[in-house]
Design an enzyme around this catalytic site. Structure first.
Site, short mmCIF file in Angstrom:
data_model
loop_
_atom_site.label_atom_id
_atom_site.label_comp_id
_atom_site.label_asym_id
_atom_site.label_seq_id
_atom_site.Cartn_x
_atom_site.Cartn_y
_atom_site.Cartn_z
N ASP A 1 -7.48 0.73 -10.13
CA ASP A 1 -6.51 0.83 -11.23
C ASP A 1 -5.09 0.47 -10.83
O ASP A 1 -4.25 0.22 -11.69
CB ASP A 1 -6.52 2.26 -11.80
CG ASP A 1 -7.85 2.56 -12.45
OD1 ASP A 1 -8.30 1.74 -13.26
OD2 ASP A 1 -8.46 3.60 -12.14
N HIS B 1 -9.66 8.06 -3.86
CA HIS B 1 -10.99 7.82 -4.42
C HIS B 1 -11.97 8.83 -3.84
O HIS B 1 -11.88 9.15 -2.66
CB HIS B 1 -11.47 6.39 -4.13
CG HIS B 1 -12.53 5.95 -5.08
ND1 HIS B 1 -13.85 6.25 -4.89
CD2 HIS B 1 -12.43 5.30 -6.26
CE1 HIS B 1 -14.53 5.76 -5.92
NE2 HIS B 1 -13.70 5.19 -6.77
#
Ligand code: COA
Length: 378
Positions: A314, A263
């Site tokens: 996700d 991320h």
């Protein structure tokens, strides 16, 4: 300021603070919507309550929530002529996100208030979008499968109606709750790629639909919302728990990206992934396929050990949706069905203190070239 700019060239605007925002915040591994921790909202709220919170900067009182639910219910029915046209559009071999991008753009043509700059009209546009994006995703699946279209129930939540209209049967209340929590977890995420796209489009004072269509296009990519679908395809490709560790090691050796990991902002873990991990464990057991969770956990351990990367939103959402029997290519459209609420909050925040986004590019091309007529070019 000049230092930040220099550091940002070709680095995906890493570290650049592009605007002030009061919608959601990320501090280390803590995500808040309007000051409320995501863990508290996931545990105690409903998606409708979160929509109200994102748009109004406070939690609703009982009658305000009830009014919002009524309005969303009222707006979820899609215009009949649009549905007819959508039935004629190709669905086979078409990515649902491409279809959704087109359908939302078409939706604007039936919305007489789409170009309005008046606050109440814009609020109704936002309500219509929040109610109709999930309705469109369910409609896509019904059309693709050649099944009858299911009308939403006027007394039910967005989560209930999505599952009901998708499958055409009364959904399991436990799954409605799980799905509602997924919608909460995906609703907003500070200045992510799609929210930024929405804000960039809104910053030219373009209309709400144009900004939302920009955001759908950005969300579609596998480095953003498209990753959840890729995670499930990866798990299927790996095939078994035994193969997981070696598969990941080889992929990393080949410098491949493991979908659902890493991320830009979270370096100590994504709090949404922690919540979804628990949901994935419980749901894969419930569906009688615990190996999907076990494989995911093994991949998680291996990526952490080998590369020091943690899962993002996700990664575990993929097995949650899979356990619910949702087709894999609908995972990203489901993300859009939730995130549209956040995009709308960003669009309104942008309008409220707008200045057009217009960054600079540092010139690295050639200079001073002499123009030549066609017949003299080599
Ligand atoms: N798998 C393997 N390596 C990864 C990785 C992943 N999922 N994510 C990042 N890395 C590695 C990069 O290869 C790079 O390594 P290097 O320094 O050895 O070259 C390093 O970590 C930094 O990655 P980078 O791509 O520059 O980070 P970013 O901030 O630009 O990108 C993401 C962030 C989310 C786009 C990126 O982590 C990614 O592509 N993840 C997979 C897609 C995904 O899950 N997206 C959903 C995000 S919510």
């Amino acid at each position: 300021m000049a230092e930040v700019y220099a550091g940002a060239v070709d680095k995906g605007l890493e570290g650049v603070v592009a605007c002030t925002t009061g919608i959601s915040s990320i501090v280390d591994a803590t995500l808040c919507y309007r000051g409320y921790r995501i863990e508290d909202l996931a545990e105690n709220s409903t998606f409708e309550e979160v929509i109200y919170l994102l748009w109004n900067d406070r939690l609703p009182k009982a009658e305000e929530l009830s009014q919002l639910r009524q309005q969303l219910n009222q707006f979820q029915e899609l215009p009949g002529p649009l549905v007819q046209l959508l039935k004629e559009m190709p669905t086979q071999g078409v990515h649902p996100m491409a279809w959704l991008r087109t359908a939302v753009s078409m939706l604007a043509l039936w919305d007489g208030e789409s170009q309005s700059t008046e606050a109440e009209a814009q609020h109704r546009v936002a309500l219509r979008l929040c109610a109709q994006v999930p309705a469109l995703v369910a409609l896509f699946e019904r059309i693709r499968q050649g099944q009858d279209i299911v009308a939403p129930r006027p007394d039910q939540s967005i989560a209930y109606n999505f599952l009901y209209c998708l499958k055409g049967t009364e959904p399991d209340p436990e799954l409605v709750k799980v799905f509602d929590t997924c919608l909460i977890l995906h609703a907003d995420h500070e200045l992510n790629c799609s929210a930024f796209s929405a804000r960039v489009t809104a910053s030219s004072l373009s209309d709400i639909y144009s900004a939302v269509v920009s955001a759908i296009g950005a969300l579609k990519g596998p480095l953003h919302g498209g990753a959840n679908e890729q995670v499930m395809l990866m798990l299927k490709d790996i095939g078994s728990l035994e193969a997981a560790k070696t598969w990941v090691k080889e992929a990393l050796e080949q410098k491949k990206k493991i979908m659902g990991f890493g991320h830009r902002v979270y370096k100590n873990g994504d709090p949404r992934a922690k919540i979804l991990r628990g949901m994935s464990e419980a749901l894969t057991k419930k569906s009688g396929e615990p190996h999907w969770y076990q494989m995911s956990a093994a991949i998680d351990d291996t990526v952490q050990a080998e590369k020091g990367l943690l899962p993002n939103v996700d990664f575990y959402s993929a097995t949650v949706y899979y356990s619910m029997g949702i087709p894999i290519d609908l995972y990203t459209p489901i993300f859009a069905s939730s995130r549209v609420s956040g995009w709308l909050a960003h669009i309104f925040e942008q309008y409220s203190k707008n200045r057009i986004y217009r960054p600079r590019g540092e010139w690295v091309g050639r200079e001073g070239l002499a123009w030549k007529p066609l017949d003299q070019r080599t």
